[in-house]
Motif scaffolding. Structure first.
Motif, PDB file in Angstrom:
ATOM      1  N   ARG A   1       0.488  -1.425  -0.407  1.00 15.42           N
ATOM      2  CA  ARG A   1       0.133   0.113   0.048  1.00 15.42           C
ATOM      3  C   ARG A   1       1.658   1.517  -0.136  1.00 15.42           C
ATOM      4  O   ARG A   1       0.531   1.997  -0.590  1.00 15.42           O
ATOM      5  N   LEU A   2       1.768   1.159   0.918  1.00 17.10           N
ATOM      6  CA  LEU A   2       2.991   1.958   1.257  1.00 17.10           C
ATOM      7  C   LEU A   2       3.592   2.669  -0.458  1.00 17.10           C
ATOM      8  O   LEU A   2       3.709   4.215  -0.626  1.00 17.10           O
TER       9      LEU A   2
ATOM     10  N   ARG B   1       2.106   2.249  -3.198  1.00 17.67           N
ATOM     11  CA  ARG B   1       1.413   3.053  -4.150  1.00 17.67           C
ATOM     12  C   ARG B   1       0.525   4.068  -3.337  1.00 17.67           C
ATOM     13  O   ARG B   1       0.509   5.450  -3.856  1.00 17.67           O
ATOM     14  N   SER B   2       1.088   4.348  -2.573  1.00 12.13           N
ATOM     15  CA  SER B   2       0.640   5.687  -1.990  1.00 12.13           C
ATOM     16  C   SER B   2       1.434   7.198  -2.474  1.00 12.13           C
ATOM     17  O   SER B   2       1.648   6.635  -2.737  1.00 12.13           O
ATOM     18  N   ARG B   3       0.453   7.777  -1.356  1.00  9.42           N
ATOM     19  CA  ARG B   3       0.908   9.669  -1.904  1.00  9.42           C
ATOM     20  C   ARG B   3       2.193  10.069  -1.391  1.00  9.42           C
ATOM     21  O   ARG B   3       3.476  10.147  -2.056  1.00  9.42           O
TER      22      ARG B   3
ATOM     23  N   GLY C   1       4.339   7.449  -0.488  1.00  9.10           N
ATOM     24  CA  GLY C   1       5.793   7.015  -1.396  1.00  9.10           C
ATOM     25  C   GLY C   1       5.938   7.271  -2.737  1.00  9.10           C
ATOM     26  O   GLY C   1       7.057   6.388  -2.971  1.00  9.10           O
ATOM     27  N   LEU C   2       4.700   7.396  -3.971  1.00  8.92           N
ATOM     28  CA  LEU C   2       4.356   8.502  -4.832  1.00  8.92           C
ATOM     29  C   LEU C   2       5.993   9.159  -4.827  1.00  8.92           C
ATOM     30  O   LEU C   2       6.980   9.685  -5.469  1.00  8.92           O
TER      31      LEU C   2
ATOM     32  N   PHE D   1      -0.456   7.359   3.461  1.00 12.53           N
ATOM     33  CA  PHE D   1       0.454   6.110   3.998  1.00 12.53           C
ATOM     34  C   PHE D   1      -0.297   5.005   2.806  1.00 12.53           C
ATOM     35  O   PHE D   1       0.375   4.163   2.787  1.00 12.53           O
TER      36      PHE D   1
ATOM     37  N   ARG E   1      -3.965   5.071   1.364  1.00 14.97           N
ATOM     38  CA  ARG E   1      -4.699   5.319  -0.285  1.00 14.97           C
ATOM     39  C   ARG E   1      -3.390   5.324  -0.592  1.00 14.97           C
ATOM     40  O   ARG E   1      -3.067   5.935  -1.113  1.00 14.97           O
TER      41      ARG E   1
END
Lengths: 327, 249
Positions: free
Chosen positions: A191-192, A194-196, A198-199, B115, B117
């Motif tokens: 999830r991380l 793909r998250s904001r 992570g990006l 973290f 979504r």
């Protein structure tokens, strides 16, 4: 289904099937080996968050592994000797409860990662590697010279810590706990990525200048990544100490930091199941080759050399090709 | 007259004995494209660096939207709406085109702290990013890995990322660098549209583009602004003709 997904599912199936088979045939030692592999995979998944997403080459992740180990050791030591950790300002007793130990391990290693990160992230490249290595050595020698908790000899815990509703002394049950943690953290990692966050972190690794010109602070992003990473590796350390019912300064050693990094590199840097593949292969080789020759590390070195030279994506890369663009 | 969006007063920067920026004063007014030209080594990149916050000047002031930003770091100026594009594309090459644009949108919103979504499900920033890509003509390649883009497309993506910042001023460092004539004509048309969004401070070597686009031109030589004027004035100036255009009439 992409090949990487197939690889991941196969790895998951093995993590369930092998211990299940061992349980049915009474091969408890295999379960212990599998537990060791899963805990190493968890530690390496922690590093993979900093290294794979954030590009932080930390050669000091044993610090967090060791802190997790000592968090368990110290709490359990006080519980088994019926002495409080401290009497002032309030009495804090030790504990043999895993959930409490895990929480302490996570919080303390996250705090350590924050402090180390604040200093180490002022540098990049080889200096960052050296500073993280230096912190590792500081913790190692501190643990050696701290007589209250065993010093160089480490300390043993008589009985494995407990988890409500389970008998953790039964290997398969403890394995189940460790596997559950690994799955939770892998889910979080996926999830991380793909998250904001992570990006932004991904971009901070590839083009820090760009991240700054859109108004974000790459160093702060990397600091948060290091804190998350340290917390995960710290949790693995607490589990590892519980597996062995023993903690010692070797959990802080730079060799262990190196091994954690080897797991990630063999498996595939930045690949979700890279650390899992790397740790499982390492433990399998350690057991199989270690039974033949005491010099099995030579063959590990050859394997590492081969992977770094010819298979840049590690095991996952060899089986599943270059990473797909994730959406 | 309206107040300038961005103004530079008496800016100086030396590296040892070299005066890279020597008392530069210029401003960027609403709705204009202000080009900075000058021979190699004139100090254009050093000037851009100081305006964007990557280098701090030895003396002088930089004002943006009426505030003194001389001491602010790059990211603070970016958050105020100073949108920069790089001479050498600075993009996350492993990520998709859309992810790069989305980074700008997240930065502009000041919200990178999610973290769990997926970033691409964030409707607001995603719409902003997609609109920016459409505008620069990259709508069709949004899902492509940035490393696979052509050089010209990367230049367009640089502009798209700048657009996601809802900029109050653009600072563009040689956006035409390395483009063929077709590519640079396309980008020229795009920049002509952009000045409706926000004024553009344009450092550029491509004289066709500069003369087609610029409302005003400042000529920088050895760290000093030797003249500022309209396209006609600059074209007619003998110093510029000598430095740039050859002696042909």
């Amino acid at each position: 289904m992409s090949r990487e997904r197939a690889f991941n599912l196969a790895a998951l199936a093995l993590l369930v099937a092998v211990p299940a088979w061992a349980q049915l045939t009474g091969e408890t030692f295999t379960i212990t080996l599998a537990t060791r592999a899963v805990i190493f995979a968890l530690a390496a998944t922690g590093l993979n968050i900093a290294l794979g997403l954030g590009g932080l080459v930390s050669l000091g992740h044993a610090v967090f592994f060791g802190i997790g180990g000592y968090a368990m050791g110290i709490l359990a030591f006080h519980a088994q000797s019926y002495t409080p950790l401290t009497d002032w300002p309030v009495t804090i007793p030790g504990t043999k409860l895993m959930p409490v130990i895990w929480l302490v391990a996570i919080l303390v290693s996250a705090l350590a990662a924050l402090l180390i990160g604040l200093l180490a992230l002022r540098t990049t490249g080889v200096y960052f590697i050296m500073i993280t290595l230096a912190f590792g050595q500081m913790f190692y020698y501190f643990a050696i010279s701290w007589p209250a908790y065993g010093g160089e000899d480490g300390m043993a815990i008589y009985v494995r810590n407990g988890f409500p509703g389970l008998n953790t002394l039964i290997p398969i049950q403890f394995y189940g706990l460790c596997l559950a943690w690994l799955l939770v953290v892998l889910w979080f990692n996926a999830r991380l990525a793909r998250s904001r966050f992570g990006l932004a972190l991904n971009a901070a690794r590839q083009a820090p200048q760009r991240v700054e010109t859109v108004g974000l602070d790459p160093v702060r992003l990397k600091l948060v990544a290091l804190v998350i990473s340290g917390a995960v590796t710290g949790l693995a350390g607490a589990l590892f100490a519980d597996l062995n019912r023993f903690v010692s300064p070797t959990m802080f050693s730079w060799q262990l930091s190196g091994e954690i990094m080897v797991f990630v590199i063999i498996g595939g840097v930045g690949r979700l199941f890279g650390p899992v593949a790397g740790a499982c292969l390492f433990v399998a080789l350690e057991h199989l080759l270690g039974g033949i020759t005491a010099y099995w590390h030579v063959w590990l070195g050859v394997l590492l050399l081969f992977i770094v030279l010819f298979g840049r994506g590690g095991l996952v890369g060899i089986f599943a090709g270059r990473g797909a663009v994730h959406d | 007259m309206t107040d300038p969006v961005l103004s530079v007063e008496g800016l100086c920067k030396s590296f040892g004995a070299l005066r890279a920026t020597d008392g530069v004063t210029l401003d960027l007014r609403p709705g204009e494209i202000h080009a900075i030209i000058g021979p190699n080594g004139a100090g254009k990149s050093t000037l851009i660096q100081q305006i964007c916050g990557g280098l701090s000047p030895d003396a002088g002031r930089i004002r943006f939207l009426g505030a003194d930003v001389t001491a602010l770091p790059v990211r603070a100026r970016a958050r105020m709406g100073l949108a920069r594009t790089f001479q050498i594309s600075s993009l996350a090459m492993e990520d998709t085109v859309l992810q790069n644009a989305l980074l700008g949108a997240l930065g502009a919103a000041g919200r990178p702290w999610g973290f769990l979504r997926p970033a691409l499900r964030d409707a607001g920033p995603r719409t902003l990013a997609e609109q920016a890509l459409e505008r620069v003509g990259l709508g069709d390649v949004a899902a492509v890995r940035t490393a696979e883009l052509s050089h010209g497309q990367r230049r367009q993506l640089e502009v798209a990322v700048a657009l996601t910042l809802s900029p109050r001023a653009f600072v563009m460092d040689e956006p035409m660098a390395g483009l063929g004539s077709a590519g640079s004509q396309q980008l020229t048309a795009l920049l002509a549209e952009l000045k409706a969004d926000a004024p553009v401070l344009l450092v550029e070597h491509d004289m066709d583009a500069v003369f087609a686009l610029a409302d005003r031109i400042s000529v920088l030589v050895y760290g000093q602004v030797v003249m500022t004027g309209t396209v006609e004035e600059v074209r007619a100036d003998p110093r510029v003709r000598e430095a740039y255009l050859g002696d042909a009439p």
